[in-house]
Design an enzyme around this catalytic site. Structure first.
Site, PDB file in Angstrom:
ATOM      1  N   GLN A 690       0.859  -1.157  -0.102  1.00  0.00           N
ATOM      2  CA  GLN A 690       0.051  -0.050  -0.050  1.00  0.00           C
ATOM      3  C   GLN A 690       0.856   1.084   0.066  1.00  0.00           C
ATOM      4  O   GLN A 690       0.503   2.248  -0.521  1.00  0.00           O
ATOM      5  CB  GLN A 690      -0.813   0.112   1.333  1.00  0.00           C
ATOM      6  CG  GLN A 690      -2.073  -1.181   1.220  1.00  0.00           C
ATOM      7  CD  GLN A 690      -3.001  -0.967   0.072  1.00  0.00           C
ATOM      8  OE1 GLN A 690      -3.605   0.016  -0.334  1.00  0.00           O
ATOM      9  NE2 GLN A 690      -2.788  -1.703  -0.921  1.00  0.00           N
ATOM     10  N   HIS A 693       1.545   3.085  -3.331  1.00  0.00           N
ATOM     11  CA  HIS A 693       0.461   3.821  -4.143  1.00  0.00           C
ATOM     12  C   HIS A 693       0.727   5.080  -4.279  1.00  0.00           C
ATOM     13  O   HIS A 693       0.594   5.641  -5.385  1.00  0.00           O
ATOM     14  CB  HIS A 693      -0.796   3.521  -3.352  1.00  0.00           C
ATOM     15  CG  HIS A 693      -1.663   2.284  -3.828  1.00  0.00           C
ATOM     16  ND1 HIS A 693      -1.981   1.917  -5.036  1.00  0.00           N
ATOM     17  CD2 HIS A 693      -2.191   1.292  -3.116  1.00  0.00           C
ATOM     18  CE1 HIS A 693      -2.690   0.869  -5.222  1.00  0.00           C
ATOM     19  NE2 HIS A 693      -2.655   0.317  -4.161  1.00  0.00           N
ATOM     20  N   GLU A 759      -9.228   1.026   5.092  1.00  0.00           N
ATOM     21  CA  GLU A 759      -9.624   0.418   3.886  1.00  0.00           C
ATOM     22  C   GLU A 759      -9.427  -1.187   3.742  1.00  0.00           C
ATOM     23  O   GLU A 759     -10.072  -1.895   3.532  1.00  0.00           O
ATOM     24  CB  GLU A 759      -9.058   1.302   2.625  1.00  0.00           C
ATOM     25  CG  GLU A 759      -9.166   0.488   1.328  1.00  0.00           C
ATOM     26  CD  GLU A 759      -8.489   1.452   0.134  1.00  0.00           C
ATOM     27  OE1 GLU A 759      -8.922   1.071  -0.904  1.00  0.00           O
ATOM     28  OE2 GLU A 759      -7.306   1.846   0.438  1.00  0.00           O
ATOM     29  N   HIS A 760      -8.295  -1.369   3.990  1.00  0.00           N
ATOM     30  CA  HIS A 760      -7.712  -2.656   4.046  1.00  0.00           C
ATOM     31  C   HIS A 760      -7.385  -3.213   5.631  1.00  0.00           C
ATOM     32  O   HIS A 760      -6.527  -2.409   5.963  1.00  0.00           O
ATOM     33  CB  HIS A 760      -6.608  -2.979   3.271  1.00  0.00           C
ATOM     34  CG  HIS A 760      -6.822  -2.546   1.703  1.00  0.00           C
ATOM     35  ND1 HIS A 760      -6.456  -1.355   1.323  1.00  0.00           N
ATOM     36  CD2 HIS A 760      -7.537  -3.224   0.784  1.00  0.00           C
ATOM     37  CE1 HIS A 760      -6.762  -1.606   0.156  1.00  0.00           C
ATOM     38  NE2 HIS A 760      -7.443  -2.346  -0.293  1.00  0.00           N
ATOM     39  N   ASP A 794      -7.229  -7.483  -4.328  1.00  0.00           N
ATOM     40  CA  ASP A 794      -7.073  -6.511  -5.362  1.00  0.00           C
ATOM     41  C   ASP A 794      -7.351  -7.025  -6.762  1.00  0.00           C
ATOM     42  O   ASP A 794      -7.453  -6.329  -7.651  1.00  0.00           O
ATOM     43  CB  ASP A 794      -5.590  -5.985  -5.425  1.00  0.00           C
ATOM     44  CG  ASP A 794      -5.324  -4.619  -4.460  1.00  0.00           C
ATOM     45  OD1 ASP A 794      -6.359  -4.198  -3.994  1.00  0.00           O
ATOM     46  OD2 ASP A 794      -4.456  -3.802  -4.401  1.00  0.00           O
ATOM     47  N   HIS A 853     -54.326  13.371   3.640  1.00  0.00           N
ATOM     48  CA  HIS A 853     -53.954  11.907   3.998  1.00  0.00           C
ATOM     49  C   HIS A 853     -54.920  11.132   4.726  1.00  0.00           C
ATOM     50  O   HIS A 853     -55.168   9.838   4.447  1.00  0.00           O
ATOM     51  CB  HIS A 853     -52.637  12.027   4.805  1.00  0.00           C
ATOM     52  CG  HIS A 853     -51.272  12.322   3.987  1.00  0.00           C
ATOM     53  ND1 HIS A 853     -51.197  13.377   3.355  1.00  0.00           N
ATOM     54  CD2 HIS A 853     -50.360  11.625   3.820  1.00  0.00           C
ATOM     55  CE1 HIS A 853     -50.040  13.567   2.712  1.00  0.00           C
ATOM     56  NE2 HIS A 853     -49.520  12.332   3.104  1.00  0.00           N
TER      57      HIS A 853
END
Length: 867
Positions: A690, A693, A759-760, A794, A853
């Site tokens: 990661q 990235h 996220e992970h 992934d 109503h």
């Protein structure tokens, strides 16, 4: 001479303490609080000198070299550490302060240029000897210190090391020591009125002398407390003069100093834009410079003036002007930089060269270099700070240029290597949650790097408006501008030409296997029954059924990257859900002018209707609003850079677009949980997968009951693997704001993980599966056990890799089959059902004042005789 106090601050994150005592011009940090990187000093004010105390730590010469090379002024070491770290290392002794065990200097220390720390005061004669008649700084550090003692010691010439929590910037505060009274107690004057001559200067980069005024103890104390320019009025002798209080020419006090014999005070102040120091409106300084005659012009001289001018023009240069073109057109500016560098080289190599030609061409190069800096948010002061750091480095590179810039390329690889001490740092900051002061550090670790979305939105909005207005024409122009590819049409329609899907058989097999697994997992998520029906009351049947979102736009990043995995992760669930029109958007490669063939192959496999050949905000806008060639989509999904994210956030809030998005997005991130039995190489590989990235990504390692040896194993594995990665520079920057959190047990580990909402989440712990799902509250996707790397998710395991980041896992799911569906409810009310609930409906409608109503039920019940 600097301020006679050196505040000991808990760490770089102690922002309030640093802001309170920055006027001192120097701070001391504990070694354990420091995470060194080449941009370490950028987090502090320019005028602030930073020292680091390693006297209580186990450090190596390499650690000290890294500190000094990062711009740290001095390192405090113990007398016991001095032989190895100071005298045997070959490092400049002037960069060290040695904390003495007693009050006598060894012959070695006496010969050196090192400063010293004493823990008790000595006689005046002894002080004169130790300080080398004032040429050596002598610090005093002792926990038992009072205001009176502090003032006495400062008057005797000591610089006092005092923890910031024991200090105050006020004139007096119960239980604390006032820095202002310490400072004023050391000042001397021979003036009958008792005032101190005071020099006022501008801050970096110019440090222009603005004028001379006078200060009193009261004015100095007020200036320090309020952080503004306050001086003594000579006309109204009983009043303080708050500079600019009535005229608007206010000043921010940045730093306070005194000269070598303590009878002149120096204020470094930041004046308000458009105002000077002089009481005459036309002057910036008190020396008749007339620089403010034209209010629109910058002040100062040389590079400092150019820096101010460019900052102003960056905001206000008219459209179409040369300066505006330079700021907005990278291609033009880069060409000018290369052109001016060549002209400078030619001027210097000319056999009939004139020194004035070299100066002229160098000025041109400086101009365009500062334009480049300004457009990237860099000020001249930032550049000069880095020059100071480079000048202060204690190790040097060999000086070789990169291979591509050398005329001869026969040098060996060994010759071009950097000094080992200059290696990138591949280290994460370690925080032990058991430490008493760990709460703020844990909070810092769990806080993502800041994203300046408002700044990005300013750049994105003109793109959105252009595509809305000009449609295909704008897409073609923007693709040429940003991707360097000139297109005839912005859309490639299915069926896609075979020559655009020319990939290897191995790649086809990998994609086919991945699509098959993703399809199996997402098909299993479809509702088990076509219509789910529940009888909520007798005769009342409530149902829910799923319908696919008709038109979906899938953004697949591209250009310099090859990301067929994203096309699969978005396209397969859309196909499974039954979306009628699947539209992909991906930019063509700059080198070939064509789409990534793997992405085209995936588009073919999922039955996409077309591919929009554009990237960034322009692609998102085209799919959200539609163009002549691009079908308007009902929902847009997919990851991207900050421009893509900003465009997605904009369109989901624009009612004209009537378009939803999958989720907000931030930089990629991973949290790895590991215990003593975890494989260090596995853990390091997951962290680095990661970290590569981007520099704004973040990785967290939570260590459960780890030994010191195990922590070192993890750190060494990270370093070894990082050093051989092709994106190692990005990795180093990512790790600089990433953390290792040490906890005692699994409960604490999962508590921190759930607070971070990664996220992970990777579980490299014993019996990992036993913790799923009960211990997990917030996570995008979980990878259970040592043999489940995030990479499998992934690409090929079958789960989706489009996941909530930046803490949004608290509210959002990752992309799944339901992401591409909408759920419609229905109700079927029989006569029996109306009898069951009719009166309740009428009662509630009446209390809300909605008569129509209520009446809609009553007329039915009346006709059926149910009332």
């Amino acid at each position: 001479m600097t301020f006679p106090v050196l505040p000991l601050v808990s760490g770089p994150s102690a922002h309030e303490e640093i802001a309170a005592f920055a006027v001192v011009g120097q701070i001391l940090l504990p070694f354990k609080s420091v995470q060194i990187s080449k941009t370490f000093l950028n987090q502090f004010p320019y005028e602030l000198l930073v020292d680091v105390d390693v006297s209580a730590d186990s450090v190596t010469v390499d650690d000290v070299v890294l500190l000094l090379n990062s711009g740290v002024r001095q390192v405090i070491v113990s007398e016991k550490q001095a032989p190895e770290l100071v005298f045997e290392s070959g490092l400049p002794t002037s960069r060290f302060t040695i904390e003495l065990q007693g009050s006598e200097l060894s012959a070695q220390i006496a010969k050196s240029s090192a400063s010293v720390v004493l823990n008790s005061a000595v006689s005046k004669d002894a002080f004169k000897s130790i300080s080398s008649s004032g040429n050596r700084t002598v610090y005093y550090r002792n926990g038992a210190i009072s205001q009176d003692l502090a003032e006495t010691l400062a008057q005797d010439g000591y610089t006092l090391i005092i923890p910031a929590e024991k200090l105050t910037d006020k004139t007096s505060e119960s239980g604390k020591i006032s820095i202002s009274t310490i400072f004023t107690s050391t000042l001397t004057t021979d003036r009958p009125d008792g005032l101190f001559t005071t020099l006022i200067t501008a801050p970096a980069p110019s440090y222009t002398a603005l004028g001379v005024v006078y200060s009193s103890k009261a004015s100095i104390e007020a200036a320090i407390a309020e952080k503004v320019g306050v001086y003594q009025s000579r006309k109204r002798t009983q009043e303080l003069w708050y500079k600019g209080k009535t005229s608007g020419a206010t000043q921010k006090l940045l730093k306070l100093e005194r000269d070598c014999d303590s009878d002149v005070v120096k204020f470094v102040v930041d004046s308000r834009d458009g105002y000077g120091f002089c009481h005459l409106d036309n002057n910036y300084t008190c020396f008749g410079d007339g620089q403010l005659k034209q209010k629109s012009e910058a002040v100062g001289t040389g590079l400092a003036k150019l820096d101010s001018t460019l900052a102003s023009r960056f905001q206000s240069a008219p459209e179409g002007s040369y300066t505006k073109r330079l700021f907005s057109d990278d291609t033009l500016l880069i060409a000018k930089l290369k052109e001016e560098l060549d002209e400078l080289i030619e001027a210097g190599q000319n056999k009939e060269k004139d020194a004035s030609d070299v100066a002229f061409e160098c000025a041109d190069l400086f101009y365009f270099a500062l334009v480049w800096c300004t457009k990237n948010g860099v000020k001249l002061a930032d550049v000069e700070k880095n020059l100071d750091i480079k000048a202060g480095k204690v190790t040097r590179r060999k000086g070789d240029a990169k291979q591509q810039y050398l005329e001869t390329k026969e040098q060996s690889k060994e010759e071009s290597k950097e000094d080992p001490k200059e290696k990138q740092l591949y280290k994460m900051e370690t925080i032990n949650t058991k430490d008493a002061a760990s709460a703020s550090s844990i909070q810092r670790a769990l806080t993502r790097p800041v994203q300046k979305t408002s700044d990005i939105m300013k750049l994105v909005l003109p793109i959105v408006q252009k595509v809305q207005k000009e449609g295909d024409k704008a897409l073609i122009e923007l693709t040429e501008k940003f991707d360097g590819v000139k297109l005839d049409s912005p859309v490639l329609k299915a069926p896609f030409p075979q020559d655009l899907m020319n990939i290897s058989e191995d790649m086809k097999k990998a994609i086919d296997l991945s699509i098959s697994n993703i399809e199996k997992f997402h098909a299993a998520q479809l509702p088990k029954e076509k219509v789910m029906t529940v009888e909520t009351s007798p005769g009342v049947y409530c149902s829910r059924f799923a319908k696919p979102i008709e038109n979906v736009g899938l953004y697949v990043p591209g250009g310099t990257a090859v990301l067929p995995s994203t096309a699969m992760m978005l396209g397969v669930p859309a196909k499974v859900a039954g979306c009628s029109n699947i539209v992909l958007a991906s930019p063509p490669a700059r080198a070939t002018g064509k789409l990534t063939p793997e992405v085209v192959y995936v588009a073919h496999k999922i039955g996409a209707k077309c591919i929009v050949m554009a990237g960034g905000a322009q692609a998102v806008t085209a799919m959200a609003y539609g163009t002549e060639s691009v079908l308007k989509c009902d929902k847009i999904l997919g990851p991207g850079n900050q421009f893509v994210t900003a465009a997605k956030m904009y369109i989901q809030n624009d009612t004209q677009a009537l378009c939803s998005i999958d989720m907000p997005a931030g930089p990629s991130e991973v949290l790895v949980m590991a215990d003593e039995n975890a494989d260090a190489d596995f853990v390091a590989s997951d962290l680095l997968s990661q970290a590569e990235h981007g520099v704004d990504s973040q990785v967290i390692l939570i260590g459960v009951n780890l030994s010191d040896k195990k922590v070192r194993e993890f750190e060494e594995a990270v370093r070894k693997q990082a050093e051989v990665l092709p994106r190692k520079e990005i990795v180093a920057k990512c790790l600089a704001h990433s953390f290792i959190l040490l906890v005692d047990n699994y409960d604490e580990a999962f508590d921190l993980s759930n607070k971070y909402a990664p996220e992970h989440l990777i579980l490299q712990i014993d019996n990992a599966s036993s913790f799923v799902p009960d211990y997990i509250e917030n996570a995008g996707s979980v990878f259970v056990g040592a043999l489940s790397p995030e990479s499998c998710g992934d690409y090929s395991s079958g789960t989706n890799h489009t996941l909530p980041t930046y803490g949004y896992a608290r509210q959002y799911s990752g992309v799944n089959t339901a992401t591409f569906q909408k759920f419609i409810t229905s109700q079927d009310v029989s006569e029996e059902g109306l009898k069951s609930i009719g009166k309740a409906v009428m009662t509630l409608a009446a209390v809300e004042g909605l008569e129509a109503h209520r009446n809609a039920v009553q007329v039915r019940m009346d006709k059926l005789g149910l009332l």
